[in-house]
Scaffold this motif. Structure first.
Motif, PDB file in Angstrom:
ATOM      1  N   VAL A  74       0.743  -1.102   0.218  1.00  0.00           N
ATOM      2  CA  VAL A  74       0.046  -0.206  -0.108  1.00  0.00           C
ATOM      3  C   VAL A  74       0.866   1.015  -0.160  1.00  0.00           C
ATOM      4  N   PHE A 136      -2.057  -2.200  -6.961  1.00  0.00           N
ATOM      5  CA  PHE A 136      -2.646  -2.785  -5.765  1.00  0.00           C
ATOM      6  C   PHE A 136      -3.231  -1.601  -4.898  1.00  0.00           C
ATOM      7  N   TYR A 139      -6.050  -0.432  -6.837  1.00  0.00           N
ATOM      8  CA  TYR A 139      -7.184  -1.393  -6.870  1.00  0.00           C
ATOM      9  C   TYR A 139      -8.195  -1.196  -5.499  1.00  0.00           C
ATOM     10  N   LEU A 140      -7.456  -0.932  -4.459  1.00  0.00           N
ATOM     11  CA  LEU A 140      -7.659  -1.309  -2.995  1.00  0.00           C
ATOM     12  C   LEU A 140      -8.677  -0.016  -2.989  1.00  0.00           C
ATOM     13  N   GLU A 143     -11.823  -0.134  -5.200  1.00  0.00           N
ATOM     14  CA  GLU A 143     -13.115  -1.276  -4.839  1.00  0.00           C
ATOM     15  C   GLU A 143     -13.535  -0.250  -3.614  1.00  0.00           C
ATOM     16  N   ILE A 144     -12.812   0.523  -2.768  1.00  0.00           N
ATOM     17  CA  ILE A 144     -13.525   1.005  -1.673  1.00  0.00           C
ATOM     18  C   ILE A 144     -14.735   2.116  -2.164  1.00  0.00           C
ATOM     19  N   ILE A 147     -17.741   0.103  -3.199  1.00  0.00           N
ATOM     20  CA  ILE A 147     -18.657  -0.372  -1.987  1.00  0.00           C
ATOM     21  C   ILE A 147     -19.623   0.946  -1.221  1.00  0.00           C
ATOM     22  N   TYR A 150     -22.337   2.421  -3.173  1.00  0.00           N
ATOM     23  CA  TYR A 150     -23.494   1.491  -3.168  1.00  0.00           C
ATOM     24  C   TYR A 150     -24.670   2.344  -2.337  1.00  0.00           C
ATOM     25  N   PRO A 151     -24.485   2.517  -1.085  1.00  0.00           N
ATOM     26  CA  PRO A 151     -25.673   3.136  -0.328  1.00  0.00           C
ATOM     27  C   PRO A 151     -25.967   4.512  -0.740  1.00  0.00           C
ATOM     28  N   ILE A 169     -23.648  -2.394  -8.563  1.00  0.00           N
ATOM     29  CA  ILE A 169     -22.685  -3.044  -7.988  1.00  0.00           C
ATOM     30  C   ILE A 169     -22.305  -4.192  -8.525  1.00  0.00           C
ATOM     31  N   MET A 173     -18.669  -4.716  -9.689  1.00  0.00           N
ATOM     32  CA  MET A 173     -17.805  -5.727  -9.024  1.00  0.00           C
ATOM     33  C   MET A 173     -17.243  -6.701  -9.965  1.00  0.00           C
ATOM     34  N   PHE A 174     -18.381  -7.096 -10.798  1.00  0.00           N
ATOM     35  CA  PHE A 174     -17.853  -7.967 -11.969  1.00  0.00           C
ATOM     36  C   PHE A 174     -16.798  -7.897 -12.747  1.00  0.00           C
ATOM     37  N   LYS A 177     -13.832  -7.842 -10.601  1.00  0.00           N
ATOM     38  CA  LYS A 177     -13.197  -9.389 -10.070  1.00  0.00           C
ATOM     39  C   LYS A 177     -12.587 -10.057 -11.409  1.00  0.00           C
TER      40      LYS A 177
END
Lengths: 497, 531
Positions: A74, A136, A139-140, A143-144, A147, A150-151, A169, A173-174, A177
């Motif tokens: 990181v 990395f 990517y981290l 992704e945060i 997530i 989403y709300p 999502i 996400m698909f 990943k």
């Protein structure tokens, strides 16, 4: 270029996260809670400004927080590209946090604490992505962002909200990943590291003898993996995500989220693959053609939309691809044009969304057909809207012109008339879907129900919270068209290297 | 024999104490009365065991592949059978995982188990000894005694404190795993006849004929594949998980499933290296099927426990995949994946236990829209669900990435297929998370009689529950962001294991050059000799 190791750069990522905590703690006191957001936004912006002179001096800031295995850590690394994105996003967060107060209170929305917490974390994660020093870390934070937005997309918690959020999502996400994860593994297998090459945009990180076919696969996986960039065919989540409250559509789905996607693609193209490999394998030009399809198709779809936010959404899809197009043409001019569009598009598009939300709160109108004569009642809003539209179309002196100027220079540099015509046609299409809205608002006839209403809709204090930010962003989108040097100089630092 | 061991230098026999302490605790528990006293006693014994195991972490020598903290006592001279204990990089981590999880098993049963606390404490403590015994035994007989010793306590945990179909599940669990162990026993006896020793390091050093290796490998692999469980031997797992009480599920998921992976690494790979290479395609194929079938079946479950059970099949598929990649990253990833699965899935089962105590249902539909009532619970659910789907920054990502790296490095196509498992994991965990937190709630606190009832039963986590989950959360992020200490502990052992496989891999080329039917012929004579 020197790399300065300093832990100070963590602060920029931490401030929004701390803001989120403070917002959560003071959830029961709305005034305190909302001021935390604004204070957090201002501090974030200021923290980036303090790093700006160093970056302008040609140096970079770096700090490694955790090392997972050799070459994967990181790690934060601030370079000119990162600072542009971080500066734009954090500055707009200040205005958006003011705008939020007007919008959320004006509509008496529920779960405002959750909203502000997720909002702050999303921006913080975008800062992290801007500062990412390796794939990395990128990517981290990417992704945060997925997530925590989403709300926000399902905020209304009605059927549409849930459906839109689900699509959101699933797409994000698909793709991350299924495409991004293997891409990252492949790159690690080939290079033994995920660290960016931030010294030069030409060379990338691949060893010279790396199998070009495998490199090509990794590249394509990256291109589709960052679905937040809205490149077709993985763009469909964006229009459906417009069910979110307008401040989300404005800051996140015009600036933060989608720009994280585009920024990531640019970053990967310039700092992982490097222009040499992209030119040698022809992947750059291939990408340019590929995103040209998105530019044109999305513009045509935008023409057919009558809901203002939907039209803006498709316009976003189209405009984002300009950025990728510019970088993909791989010439200094075109890269400049692409990267500066991160800023130009951000200011113009957020103005447009702010205006759409303001219109909705003040008059309850969502559809373009209902907006006849609206400029008489909301002159400031519609004036800003008009200016920003000109920016999108690329009329001087608004910022968008600078983009198109450099992009066009780029196409001429590589003698590619097809891409030049894509630019010209898309500009016409931009005009085709923005000009009618402006004309309708200024010269159109109001709906029979609104006939004779002339009172201003912009006078209420809560509405002022929305009008002032959008006037400021509208003004700035002109300002950076007249004086683009701040961004141009930063991009030059990259391009020259 | 001493060549393989570094005798214990601490001033107390650490490994024997780990084995004896829970047994002593169980004996004392027989004389205790009162549920509260028994609960506290159980917690105390498991906590002390955990504390005693700490030097295994702090004093472990990472530079050697020898078995450390070893103890050697003569036991059964007639058979040349010694009582040998020792740990290397692979087993030490699993021992630590076990001692770490057991106190949580008592804690999460605090109010869940309502009857027969005395028996529960006794059985759980005996279980702890048996599991630790499997990991620290360096003697196949001792190993087998502990291996079978686990079955009875686990059977009792499911059959006494289990759910509605507990008898079915308990019998199924017993029969499946017992069948597997019989083959293991045959292999152990056969190896003794061939080599004349039960000492595991010597069995590893011995060079067997290829045909013998094949039979040994198959006999062991069936036992371990059932324990893992690998597709198609996985059907006992959902039944056992669903019916077991929360502590049973946690033990099952966190520790028992690791026995299979441990067995592969301890027996199959080093003792039958040539056969391992021969069977790599089969085992990798089965792993891929486990990953995809497990994930796919998890996607369709409406029972939360079943969903997690099938997800375990998928996660364990990554473990066997990593092991049979036979490279550094793969095996390290597999080991870490075992630990991470222990932490994350253990926590998920604790979470299910918490909600089951409140709503008495395991259906997703009965446990939905919790966001409004139980914010703390939902936060932990979010953390562990994301960890389970290998979100970057959490523990599972580290191990999954290593396994994928190993796969893409060696067989890119295998890597590409296993990505599907990662996608499925995101799909079923996010679906679970969405449904449990929001489902289709409209965002307003519901009112009416039914809503009052919901509000009454859906109280948020208490301090005991927060402590358990918070404790495991530390591991999620610690391993997720700083796995280097764990990987360093594995370094020498994995290097040694790979060396053993390399050294033993000269055989299969000979077998490939020779006719393949010779293999079966040899096997036939071998069986004749046996009887």
């Amino acid at each position: 270029m020197n790399t300065i190791i300093t832990s100070k750069i963590i602060i920029t990522v931490l401030i929004p996260m701390v803001t989120a905590l403070l917002v959560m703690i003071s959830g029961k006191k709305p005034n305190l809670r909302d001021s935390w957001s604004t204070i957090g936004a201002i501090l974030t912006f200021v923290s980036i400004l303090t790093f700006l002179p160093v970056i302008q001096g040609g140096d970079q800031l770096q700090y490694t927080l955790f090392e997972l295995y050799p070459g994967v850590s990181v790690k934060l690394n601030l370079d000119p590209l990162g600072v542009i994105f971080a500066m734009v996003a954090s500055f707009l967060w200040i205005l958006a946090s003011l705008y939020c107060v007007g919008y959320m209170r004006g509509l008496d929305e529920h779960a405002q604490t959750r909203f502000y917490v997720c909002y702050a974390v999303s921006v913080g994660a975008a800062m992290g992505a801007a500062f990412a020093g390796n794939l990395f870390t990128l990517y981290l934070f990417y992704e945060i962002v997925s997530i925590f937005t989403y709300p926000l997309v399902m905020h209304h918690q009605d059927k549409e909200g849930y459906a839109g959020a689900k699509k959101y999502i699933v797409y994000l996400m698909f793709t991350s990943k299924a495409f991004l994860l293997p891409a990252m593994v492949i790159i690690y297998v080939l290079c033994g590291t995920l660290d960016f090459n931030s010294a030069s945009i030409a060379h990338g990180i691949f060893p010279p003898d790396a199998d070009r076919f495998v490199v090509g696969i990794a590249y394509v996986l990256c291109l589709f993996g960052f679905a937040k960039a809205g490149i077709m065919p993985f763009h469909n989540w964006l229009p459906d995500a417009m069910v979110a409250p307008t401040p989300v559509s404005a800051l996140l789905h015009a600036v933060v989220v989608v720009k994280v996607g585009v920024f990531s693609i640019c970053r990967v193209m310039l700092s992982v693959f490097g222009t040499d490999i992209l030119a040698e394998t022809g992947l750059g030009l291939l990408t340019a053609y590929f995103v040209s399809f998105t530019i044109l198709t999305a513009s045509v779809i935008a023409l057919t939309k009558t809901n203002l936010k939907a039209r803006l959404a498709y316009s976003t899809v189209s405009q984002l691809s300009y950025i990728v197009l510019g970088v993909a043409m791989l010439t200094p001019n075109s890269i400049t044009g692409g990267l500066i569009h991160i800023a130009n598009h951000a200011f113009a598009k957020i103005t447009l969304f702010f205006a759409a939300g303001c219109i909705f709160v003040a008059s309850g109108k969502k559809d373009i057909s209902e907006m006849g004569g609206l400029a008489k009642r909301m002159p400031w809003t519609m004036a800003a809207f008009g200016l920003a539209s000109l920016g999108m179309i690329g009329v001087p002196p608004v910022g968008g012109f600078v983009t198109k100027w450099y992009l066009a220079l780029g196409t001429i540099d590589i003698h590619n008339w097809i891409l030049l015509s894509v630019l010209l046609i898309s500009s016409l299409l931009n005009a085709g879907y923005f000009v009618p809205v402006v004309l309708k608002a200024f010269f159109g006839k109001p709906l029979p129900a609104d006939e004779g209403l002339t009172s201003s809709l912009e006078g209420k204090p809560l509405i002022m919270f929305m009008v002032i930010p959008l006037v400021i962003t509208g003004a700035i989108s002109v300002l950076i068209g007249v004086y683009p040097n701040l961004f141009l100089d930063l991009i030059n630092l990259m391009v020259k290297s | 024999m001493e060549n393989y061991l570094i005798l214990n230098t601490l001033n107390y026999p650490i490994l024997s104490m780990l084995l004896i302490l829970p047994v002593v605790g169980a004996i004392v528990a027989m004389f205790l009365r009162g549920d509260t006293v028994l609960k506290v006693w159980g917690l105390l014994v498991t906590l002390v065991t955990a504390l005693i195991s700490i030097p295994l972490w702090t004093r472990f020598d990472q530079t050697t592949a020898k078995y450390q903290f070893a103890e050697l006592r003569h036991w059964f001279p007639a058979l040349d059978l010694d009582f040998v204990l020792g740990v290397d990089g692979i087993s030490v981590l699993l021992v630590l995982l076990t001692t770490l999880v057991m106190p949580l098993c008592i804690l999460c049963s605090w109010t869940y188990i309502k009857t027969r606390w005395k028996e529960f404490v006794i059985v759980t403590l005996l279980m702890e000894t048996a599991m630790l015994g499997v990991f620290v035994s360096l003697n196949t007989v001792l190993f087998y005694i502990f291996w079978e010793g686990m079955l009875v306590p686990m059977y009792l945990i499911i059959a006494i404190w289990g759910g509605a179909r507990k008898d079915y599940a308990a019998i199924k669990f017993f029969l499946y795993t017992f069948t597997g162990s019989i083959f293991l026993l045959v292999a152990i006896i056969a190896m003794y006849i061939t080599t004349g020793t039960f000492f595991i390091p010597e069995l590893m050093a011995h060079s067997y004929s290829f045909a013998f290796q094949v039979w040994i490998f198959l006999a062991c692999a069936i036992g371990f594949a059932i324990k893992m469980p690998m597709f198609p031997f996985h059907t006992w797992l959902p039944a056992a998980h669903v019916e077991a009480p929360v502590a049973g599920s946690v033990i099952l998921a966190s520790i028992l499933l690791k026995m299979g992976g441990y067995g592969f690494l301890r027996f199959c790979l080093p003792m039958a290296p040539a056969a391992t290479l021969y069977f790599v395609p089969l085992l990798i194929g089965m792993s891929l099927i486990s990953i995809i079938v497990g994930g796919y079946l998890a996607l369709g479950q409406s029972d939360i426990k079943k969903l997690i059970a099938y997800s375990s099949v998928g996660h364990m598929g990554f473990v066997t995949l990593g092991i049979f990649l036979l490279n550094d990253a793969g095996i390290k990833g597999a080991m870490l994946q075992m630990l991470n699965h222990g932490v994350t899935t253990g926590a998920l089962f604790i979470l299910i236990g918490i909600i089951y105590e409140r709503t008495h249902s395991r259906e997703i539909g009965d446990n939905s829209k919790l966001g409004m009532f139980m914010p703390i619970y939902v936060t932990f659910l979010g953390i562990f669900s994301l960890s389970s789907l290998a979100f970057p920054g959490t523990n599972s990502f580290v191990s999954e990435f290593l396994v994928l790296f190993g796969a893409f490095d060696k067989y890119p196509l295998v890597g590409a297929v296993s990505i599907l498992g990662a996608v499925l994991a995101a799909a079923y965990m996010l679906r679970l998370l969405q449904k449990m937190v929001w489902d289709d709630s409209d965002g307003h606190v519901p009112h009416g009689e039914h809503a009052e009832e919901r509000k009454r039963i859906l109280f948020d986590c208490n301090y005991r529950e927060i402590f358990q989950l918070g404790f495991l959360t530390i591991f999620v992020f610690w391993i997720g962001l700083h796995p280097t200490p764990l990987l360093d502990m594995l370094d020498s052992t994995v290097a040694h294991l790979l060396h053993q496989i390399d050294a033993g891999s000269i055989l299969p080329e000979a077998a490939q050059n020779g006719e393949s039917h010779a293999l079966l012929e040899n096997a036939g004579t071998w069986i004749k000799n046996l009887f």
